[in-house]
Design a protein around this motif. Structure first.
Motif, PDB file in Angstrom:
ATOM      1  N   LEU A  34       0.843  -1.192   0.000  1.00 16.48           N
ATOM      2  CA  LEU A  34       0.000   0.000   0.000  1.00 16.48           C
ATOM      3  C   LEU A  34       0.881   1.245   0.000  1.00 16.48           C
ATOM      4  O   LEU A  34       1.778   1.381   0.826  1.00 16.48           O
ATOM      5  CB  LEU A  34      -0.891   0.013   1.245  1.00 16.48           C
ATOM      6  N   SER A  36       0.545   5.356   0.287  1.00 15.48           N
ATOM      7  CA  SER A  36      -0.471   6.292   0.760  1.00 15.48           C
ATOM      8  C   SER A  36       0.078   7.704   0.945  1.00 15.48           C
ATOM      9  O   SER A  36       0.707   8.000   1.959  1.00 15.48           O
ATOM     10  CB  SER A  36      -1.047   5.810   2.094  1.00 15.48           C
ATOM     11  N   ARG A 148      -9.393   2.642   6.593  1.00 13.50           N
ATOM     12  CA  ARG A 148      -9.386   2.837   5.141  1.00 13.50           C
ATOM     13  C   ARG A 148     -10.729   2.412   4.581  1.00 13.50           C
ATOM     14  O   ARG A 148     -11.363   1.506   5.096  1.00 13.50           O
ATOM     15  CB  ARG A 148      -8.313   1.976   4.485  1.00 13.50           C
ATOM     16  N   PHE A 158      -8.107   7.114   3.388  1.00  5.82           N
ATOM     17  CA  PHE A 158      -7.905   6.748   4.785  1.00  5.82           C
ATOM     18  C   PHE A 158      -7.866   7.994   5.662  1.00  5.82           C
ATOM     19  O   PHE A 158      -7.649   9.109   5.192  1.00  5.82           O
ATOM     20  CB  PHE A 158      -6.616   5.926   4.972  1.00  5.82           C
ATOM     21  N   THR A 173      -5.049   5.800  -0.645  1.00  5.47           N
ATOM     22  CA  THR A 173      -4.276   4.565  -0.588  1.00  5.47           C
ATOM     23  C   THR A 173      -4.342   3.879  -1.955  1.00  5.47           C
ATOM     24  O   THR A 173      -5.415   3.770  -2.533  1.00  5.47           O
ATOM     25  CB  THR A 173      -4.831   3.615   0.488  1.00  5.47           C
ATOM     26  N   LYS A 175      -3.100   0.333  -3.918  1.00  5.45           N
ATOM     27  CA  LYS A 175      -2.505  -0.996  -3.848  1.00  5.45           C
ATOM     28  C   LYS A 175      -1.672  -1.200  -5.105  1.00  5.45           C
ATOM     29  O   LYS A 175      -2.164  -1.052  -6.216  1.00  5.45           O
ATOM     30  CB  LYS A 175      -3.565  -2.084  -3.790  1.00  5.45           C
TER      31      LYS A 175
END
Length: 176
Positions: A34, A36, A148, A158, A173, A175
């Motif tokens: 992740l 962020s 999140r 988040f 966030t 991925k």
């Protein structure tokens, strides 16, 4: 500085909207990375200022993740006859426990978590041309709790509260 926060928030919203047609999966799963970016404030070590930064974490299991963070904070204030500014650069490691399975959260898009961080801060200071910094650089530790919400399998938002870098932080966030 407000202009930069507005631009970052706008970019996060555009990215979230552009990915909104993909089906969502579990919030955080073993093997996820992740990334962020975030903004936050007030900066807890000085009592003022806003922070921009990025944190990255790898999910070692469905419940435990760890990684690092890097952040920059500028705090300007003044009063009659003076101009004061501080710059803080923070970096370090953080670890989180994700509570979704433990709490049996029915919505797979929601990821509540809490954790701790340990890092280093370097600072610079300017008071009417004087450079004696009252905030020493050094090791800093903190605790945080957050959640999140994933719009889809790749993008979410988040929020965190605590005594880490900022009292409150928000961000996106991704991925990878």
């Amino acid at each position: 500085m407000k202009k930069y926060f507005s631009m970052l928030a706008g970019a996060m919203m555009l990215l979230a909207i552009s990915y909104s047609n993909v089906n969502a999966q579990d919030g955080v799963a073993k093997g996820d990375f992740l990334l962020s970016p975030f903004i936050g404030g007030p900066y807890v070590y000085a009592g003022g200022g806003f922070t921009m930064g990025v944190q990255g974490e790898y999910a070692f299991t469905d419940e435990i993740s760890g990684g690092g963070y890097f952040a920059y904070t500028r705090w300007d204030y003044g009063y009659v006859g003076s101009d004061i500014s501080y710059n803080f650069i923070d970096f370090g490691v953080r670890a989180s426990y994700h509570f979704a399975k433990l709490l049996k959260v029915p919505n797979k898009k929601f990821d509540p978590y809490a954790g701790a961080q340990l890092g280093f801060v370097a600072s610079s200071y300017d008071y009417n041309g004087s450079y004696n910094d009252p905030y020493d650089g050094g090791v800093r530790a903190g605790l945080y709790a957050g959640a999140r919400w994933f719009f889809n399998e790749k993008v979410g938002v988040f929020g965190e509260v605590g005594w880490a870098l900022d009292a409150v932080s928000i961000g996106a966030t991704f991925k990878l």
